[in-house]
Design a protein around this motif. Structure first.
Motif, PDB file in Angstrom:
ATOM      1  N   VAL A 248       0.854  -1.188   0.000  1.00 19.97           N
ATOM      2  CA  VAL A 248       0.000   0.000   0.000  1.00 19.97           C
ATOM      3  C   VAL A 248       0.887   1.233   0.000  1.00 19.97           C
ATOM      4  CG1 VAL A 248      -1.681   1.343   1.312  1.00 19.97           C
ATOM      5  CG2 VAL A 248      -1.928  -1.139   1.157  1.00 19.97           C
ATOM      6  N   PHE A 249       0.593   2.144  -0.923  1.00 18.28           N
ATOM      7  CA  PHE A 249       1.255   3.447  -0.984  1.00 18.28           C
ATOM      8  C   PHE A 249       0.250   4.515  -0.561  1.00 18.28           C
ATOM      9  CE2 PHE A 249       3.845   0.933  -3.765  1.00 18.28           C
ATOM     10  CZ  PHE A 249       5.108   1.507  -3.764  1.00 18.28           C
ATOM     11  N   LEU A 250       0.718   5.504   0.195  1.00 16.56           N
ATOM     12  CA  LEU A 250      -0.105   6.654   0.557  1.00 16.56           C
ATOM     13  C   LEU A 250       0.589   7.924   0.086  1.00 16.56           C
ATOM     14  CD1 LEU A 250      -1.301   5.805   4.194  1.00 16.56           C
ATOM     15  CD2 LEU A 250      -2.491   5.415   2.034  1.00 16.56           C
ATOM     16  N   ILE A 251      -0.220   8.856  -0.422  1.00 19.51           N
ATOM     17  CA  ILE A 251       0.326  10.103  -0.941  1.00 19.51           C
ATOM     18  C   ILE A 251       0.679  11.031   0.216  1.00 19.51           C
ATOM     19  CG2 ILE A 251      -0.174  12.158  -2.313  1.00 19.51           C
ATOM     20  CD1 ILE A 251      -1.944  10.456  -4.070  1.00 19.51           C
ATOM     21  N   GLU A 252       1.901  11.532   0.189  1.00 22.14           N
ATOM     22  CA  GLU A 252       2.373  12.495   1.178  1.00 22.14           C
ATOM     23  C   GLU A 252       2.669  13.804   0.463  1.00 22.14           C
ATOM     24  OE1 GLU A 252       5.718  10.920   3.181  1.00 22.14           O
ATOM     25  OE2 GLU A 252       4.608   9.290   4.152  1.00 22.14           O
ATOM     26  N   GLY A 253       2.246  14.891   1.047  1.00 19.03           N
ATOM     27  CA  GLY A 253       2.452  16.182   0.401  1.00 19.03           C
ATOM     28  C   GLY A 253       1.642  16.271  -0.875  1.00 19.03           C
ATOM     29  N   GLU A 254       2.276  16.718  -1.923  1.00 21.47           N
ATOM     30  CA  GLU A 254       1.576  16.936  -3.183  1.00 21.47           C
ATOM     31  C   GLU A 254       1.976  15.938  -4.266  1.00 21.47           C
ATOM     32  OE1 GLU A 254       2.472  20.919  -4.244  1.00 21.47           O
ATOM     33  OE2 GLU A 254       1.422  21.811  -2.542  1.00 21.47           O
ATOM     34  N   ARG A 255       3.230  15.491  -4.285  1.00 19.27           N
ATOM     35  CA  ARG A 255       3.715  14.725  -5.419  1.00 19.27           C
ATOM     36  C   ARG A 255       4.418  13.431  -5.054  1.00 19.27           C
ATOM     37  NH1 ARG A 255       1.283  15.809  -9.730  1.00 19.27           N
ATOM     38  NH2 ARG A 255       3.009  14.886 -10.894  1.00 19.27           N
ATOM     39  N   THR A 256       4.283  12.949  -3.838  1.00 19.10           N
ATOM     40  CA  THR A 256       5.033  11.764  -3.421  1.00 19.10           C
ATOM     41  C   THR A 256       4.090  10.687  -2.924  1.00 19.10           C
ATOM     42  OG1 THR A 256       6.933  13.117  -2.789  1.00 19.10           O
ATOM     43  CG2 THR A 256       6.843  10.868  -1.921  1.00 19.10           C
ATOM     44  N   THR A 289      -1.987   6.896  -9.131  1.00 16.28           N
ATOM     45  CA  THR A 289      -2.188   8.001  -8.190  1.00 16.28           C
ATOM     46  C   THR A 289      -2.493   9.311  -8.897  1.00 16.28           C
ATOM     47  OG1 THR A 289       0.235   8.226  -8.111  1.00 16.28           O
ATOM     48  CG2 THR A 289      -0.832   7.014  -6.314  1.00 16.28           C
ATOM     49  N   GLN A 290      -2.085   9.424 -10.157  1.00 20.26           N
ATOM     50  CA  GLN A 290      -2.403  10.637 -10.904  1.00 20.26           C
ATOM     51  C   GLN A 290      -3.780  10.565 -11.566  1.00 20.26           C
ATOM     52  OE1 GLN A 290      -0.206  11.533 -14.608  1.00 20.26           O
ATOM     53  NE2 GLN A 290       0.075  13.596 -13.803  1.00 20.26           N
ATOM     54  N   HIS A 327     -11.865  13.052  -0.217  1.00 23.44           N
ATOM     55  CA  HIS A 327     -10.961  14.162  -0.513  1.00 23.44           C
ATOM     56  C   HIS A 327     -10.179  13.938  -1.806  1.00 23.44           C
ATOM     57  CE1 HIS A 327     -11.925  15.628   3.435  1.00 23.44           C
ATOM     58  NE2 HIS A 327     -11.420  14.561   4.015  1.00 23.44           N
ATOM     59  N   GLY A 328     -10.392  12.804  -2.482  1.00 21.77           N
ATOM     60  CA  GLY A 328      -9.665  12.510  -3.706  1.00 21.77           C
ATOM     61  C   GLY A 328      -8.854  11.234  -3.578  1.00 21.77           C
ATOM     62  N   ILE A 329      -7.840  11.112  -4.415  1.00 15.31           N
ATOM     63  CA  ILE A 329      -6.980   9.928  -4.403  1.00 15.31           C
ATOM     64  C   ILE A 329      -5.936  10.096  -3.306  1.00 15.31           C
ATOM     65  CG2 ILE A 329      -5.469   8.457  -5.756  1.00 15.31           C
ATOM     66  CD1 ILE A 329      -8.388   8.604  -6.713  1.00 15.31           C
ATOM     67  N   ILE A 330      -5.903   9.147  -2.371  1.00 19.60           N
ATOM     68  CA  ILE A 330      -4.981   9.247  -1.235  1.00 19.60           C
ATOM     69  C   ILE A 330      -3.865   8.213  -1.302  1.00 19.60           C
ATOM     70  CG2 ILE A 330      -6.745  10.223   0.269  1.00 19.60           C
ATOM     71  CD1 ILE A 330      -7.063   7.460   1.543  1.00 19.60           C
ATOM     72  N   GLN A 357     -12.309  -0.085   0.745  1.00 18.60           N
ATOM     73  CA  GLN A 357     -12.388  -0.322   2.193  1.00 18.60           C
ATOM     74  C   GLN A 357     -11.119   0.179   2.884  1.00 18.60           C
ATOM     75  OE1 GLN A 357     -14.873  -1.568   3.950  1.00 18.60           O
ATOM     76  NE2 GLN A 357     -16.247  -2.147   2.293  1.00 18.60           N
ATOM     77  N   ILE A 358      -9.973  -0.067   2.258  1.00 14.97           N
ATOM     78  CA  ILE A 358      -8.709   0.412   2.835  1.00 14.97           C
ATOM     79  C   ILE A 358      -8.707   1.936   2.903  1.00 14.97           C
ATOM     80  CG2 ILE A 358      -6.216   0.536   2.469  1.00 14.97           C
ATOM     81  CD1 ILE A 358      -6.368  -2.238   1.209  1.00 14.97           C
ATOM     82  N   ALA A 359      -9.229   2.587   1.853  1.00 12.77           N
ATOM     83  CA  ALA A 359      -9.279   4.054   1.848  1.00 12.77           C
ATOM     84  C   ALA A 359     -10.146   4.573   2.997  1.00 12.77           C
ATOM     85  CB  ALA A 359      -9.827   4.546   0.509  1.00 12.77           C
ATOM     86  N   ILE A 360     -11.274   3.900   3.251  1.00 13.41           N
ATOM     87  CA  ILE A 360     -12.124   4.298   4.381  1.00 13.41           C
ATOM     88  C   ILE A 360     -11.369   4.134   5.699  1.00 13.41           C
ATOM     89  CG2 ILE A 360     -14.228   3.728   5.652  1.00 13.41           C
ATOM     90  CD1 ILE A 360     -15.479   2.910   2.991  1.00 13.41           C
ATOM     91  N   ALA A 361     -10.641   3.014   5.818  1.00 14.84           N
ATOM     92  CA  ALA A 361      -9.870   2.777   7.041  1.00 14.84           C
ATOM     93  C   ALA A 361      -8.798   3.853   7.234  1.00 14.84           C
ATOM     94  CB  ALA A 361      -9.224   1.388   6.981  1.00 14.84           C
ATOM     95  N   VAL A 362      -8.127   4.224   6.141  1.00 21.90           N
ATOM     96  CA  VAL A 362      -7.101   5.269   6.230  1.00 21.90           C
ATOM     97  C   VAL A 362      -7.725   6.589   6.652  1.00 21.90           C
ATOM     98  CG1 VAL A 362      -5.449   6.623   4.888  1.00 21.90           C
ATOM     99  CG2 VAL A 362      -5.566   4.151   4.571  1.00 21.90           C
ATOM    100  N   ASP A 363      -8.867   6.923   6.056  1.00 17.45           N
ATOM    101  CA  ASP A 363      -9.562   8.163   6.416  1.00 17.45           C
ATOM    102  C   ASP A 363      -9.944   8.177   7.893  1.00 17.45           C
ATOM    103  OD1 ASP A 363      -9.454   9.772   4.261  1.00 17.45           O
ATOM    104  OD2 ASP A 363     -11.436   9.302   3.476  1.00 17.45           O
ATOM    105  N   ASN A 364     -10.510   7.062   8.361  1.00 16.29           N
ATOM    106  CA  ASN A 364     -10.928   6.991   9.766  1.00 16.29           C
ATOM    107  C   ASN A 364      -9.735   7.104  10.709  1.00 16.29           C
ATOM    108  OD1 ASN A 364     -13.553   6.740   8.977  1.00 16.29           O
ATOM    109  ND2 ASN A 364     -13.754   4.574   9.468  1.00 16.29           N
ATOM    110  N   ALA A 365      -8.654   6.408  10.358  1.00 11.04           N
ATOM    111  CA  ALA A 365      -7.464   6.464  11.216  1.00 11.04           C
ATOM    112  C   ALA A 365      -6.889   7.879  11.250  1.00 11.04           C
ATOM    113  CB  ALA A 365      -6.417   5.471  10.708  1.00 11.04           C
TER     114      ALA A 365
END
Length: 579
Positions: A248-256, A289-290, A327-330, A357-365
């Motif tokens: 699993v990759f998560l976007i940090e900042g704007e471009r990473t 991610t883009q 909020h978009g692609i995370i 489901q993972i995106a919901i979990a990330v949002d909740n966390a």
């Protein structure tokens, strides 16, 4: 435009594995038929050019179109649209059988051609790989009937190789029965294979549902994001034999897009070296991610989108699915297999559901973490108000205690507070702190007339200055690398007098350049902190004024010839002279 095999001969419309296999077989039969026709045409043209016996006439070419090409094209048209190829094959078989009968009853035919019977037997095998078992048997019965009635349809015809006609008919019937059995057996085995494939697909779907359910349960029972992601990718790999690596990759900042969870020892190595890919880069993760759309690479050796990872050399298929939140692609869920074309459309749909489901979990966390941070900040602000009210003579020490109180909830590793001199041109450091990763010290004095940094700009503009990326800042892009390390990602604000809005000093708070960007919450916290420092400055001014007034009163009383006592309204002694 790139044309792939899957676009020319699609199979996604077939949910039943048996029908999918039959459609695939028909595509192979189509290719074999077209190849045979092309070879025949080339040989005939070659014979015509050299006046040999094998020549292509207009009649034979028309018969080829009618009996071979048109049925095959009809079957292709049906198969591409998700319908069974049976109709096209039946037309092909019936027309072929009619052609056999027409050649038999042809008055000009003196003897049977063994190649015609051979073509009929070959057609039985073709029928077996494309039709159902019962349909194959029915075609075998029809072919046997055509052979059995040959002496009736053409009484004077002779058997090939000077054989007795009755003996040839018996031989042909035996061969027809044998090839009918072969065709039936092929069709029957396809049914059994389909049942096995259906069972496997059902198990895969069940495993996906179970994993998705597990993630859903963890959403409400486990709010530790790192543990949740690590458990999820391990569950995916454990439940799917085709997946040998998941991450699993998560976007940090704007471009990473940074790797946050990965399976196995390889995953731990990737996380340890802080593996990350740029959003929009030439990679599967960069694309997903883009664009926010799943990206599938069925053959990693042929697709340039796949970026080779030396720690995962066995990857043959890679599928990346977007983590979509409100909020978009995370981020992205990435799964890899050692097989080519490992993921079906059903797999991709189920894995996308799991990614959601993972995106919901990330949002909740993240919401839970933000709530905890807000609570810590609220407690820190309450404590900061108490500290501000106690700041007395040792102003620098009081400020340092105030900033240390706010550093943890604000995730600040460095800060600087300076007071403006009376000339209005110099900021003089009152207290500062830098992180343990740098040995550089923040400046002691800042000359507002010559220096160009965030603190000087904040004082000159009476506005906040936020710097997350030096290279993108119009005023600070020239700062050397050493000073960038010293300041890090930082936010500078002027300290304004609450009465006349004049600048009294400046505040800088920041974190390391590798940490997350400063955002609106940091701005709000820094404004509150600047307001607290402004209050502390006013308290210090009032305290100094009271002390000065008390000293003046003491001097006046000391010059008086009589004894004088000054008390408050409760009788407590405040000032007295020596008399």
């Amino acid at each position: 435009m790139q044309i792939s095999w899957q676009s020319l001969f699609p199979l996604r419309a077939y949910t039943d594995p048996v029908e999918r296999q039959r459609a695939s077989n028909f595509y192979w039969v189509l290719g074999l038929g077209l190849g045979t026709m092309a070879f025949t045409v080339l040989v005939a043209l070659w014979g015509s050019a050299r006046s040999l016996q094998f020549q292509l006439t207009s009649v034979s070419f028309a018969l080829m179109l009618v009996f071979l090409l048109l049925p095959l094209m009809l079957g292709l048209w049906l198969t591409r649209r998700g319908r069974t190829p049976g109709l096209g094959v039946w037309v092909f078989a019936i027309v072929g059988l009619a052609y056999y009968l027409a050649s038999v009853i042809n008055p000009g035919a003196e003897a049977l051609n063994p190649f015609q019977d051979g073509a009929l037997w070959l057609m039985l095998v073709v029928v077996g790989v494309t039709l159902r078992p019962t349909e194959t048997v029915w075609f075998g019965v029809a072919a046997a009937a055509a052979i059995a009635f040959t002496p009736v349809l053409h009484p004077g015809i002779e058997a090939p190789s000077n054989m007795e006609l009755s003996l040839w008919v018996v031989f042909s019937l035996l061969m027809t029965t044998l090839f009918t059995f072969i065709g039936w057996r092929i069709a029957h085995n396809l049914n059994q294979l389909g049942a096995v494939l259906l069972t496997r697909e059902t198990q895969r779907r069940l495993a996906l549902i179970q994993t998705s359910t597990l993630v859903s349960q963890r959403i409400f029972t486990r709010l530790d994001l790192e543990t949740l992601l690590a458990e999820t990718v391990e569950q995916i790999r454990a439940r799917f034999s085709d997946i040998y690596h998941a991450q699993v990759f998560l976007i940090e900042g704007e471009r990473t897009a940074r790797l946050r969870a990965s399976t196995g020892e390889v995953g731990q190595q990737l996380i340890a070296r802080q593996h990350a890919l740029e959003v929009g880069s030439q990679s599967v993760i960069g694309r997903v991610t883009q664009s926010g759309q799943m990206v599938l690479v069925n053959d990693t050796s042929q697709d340039p989108v796949h970026r080779v990872n030396e720690l995962l050399p066995e990857t043959r298929t890679e599928l990346a699915l977007p983590l979509r939140s409100r909020h978009g692609i995370i981020g992205a869920l990435d799964v890899q297999s050692t097989r080519l074309n490992a993921f079906s459309s059903e797999d991709m749909e189920a894995l996308q559901l799991l990614a959601d489901q993972i995106a919901i979990a990330v949002d909740n966390a993240r919401l839970f973490t933000e709530a905890q941070e807000e609570a810590r900040r609220a407690r820190a602000l309450a404590r900061a108000s108490q500290i501000t009210s106690r700041i007395g003579v040792d102003f620098a020490r009081g400020l340092d205690e105030l900033l240390r109180t706010m550093a943890l909830p604000g995730n600040y590793t460095q800060w600087w507070v300076g007071i403006l001199d009376a000339d209005g041109h110099t900021l003089r450091r009152s207290t500062s702190h830098v992180g343990a990763t740098t040995q550089l010290l923040l400046p002691e004095v800042i000359d507002l007339r010559h220096e160009n940094n965030a603190l000087a700009e904040a004082v000159r503009s009476k506005a906040q200055v936020i710097v997350n990326h030096f290279e993108n800042h119009p005023l600070l892009g020239h700062i050397p690398a050493a000073q960038r390390e010293m300041f890090g990602k930082h936010l500078a604000l002027p300290i304004l007098d609450p009465l006349d809005n004049e600048v009294r000093g400046a505040l800088l708070v920041g974190r390391l350049t590798t940490d997350i960007n400063l955002d609106m919450r940091d701005i709000e916290l820094a404004r509150t902190l600047a307001s607290q420092i402004s209050t502390a400055l006013e308290n210090r001014r009032l305290f100094s004024q009271v002390a000065q007034d008390q000293q003046t009163l003491q001097s006046v009383l000391g010059a008086m010839p009589v004894g004088v006592l000054v008390t408050d309204n409760q009788g407590k002694l405040l000032v007295a002279n020596e008399q």
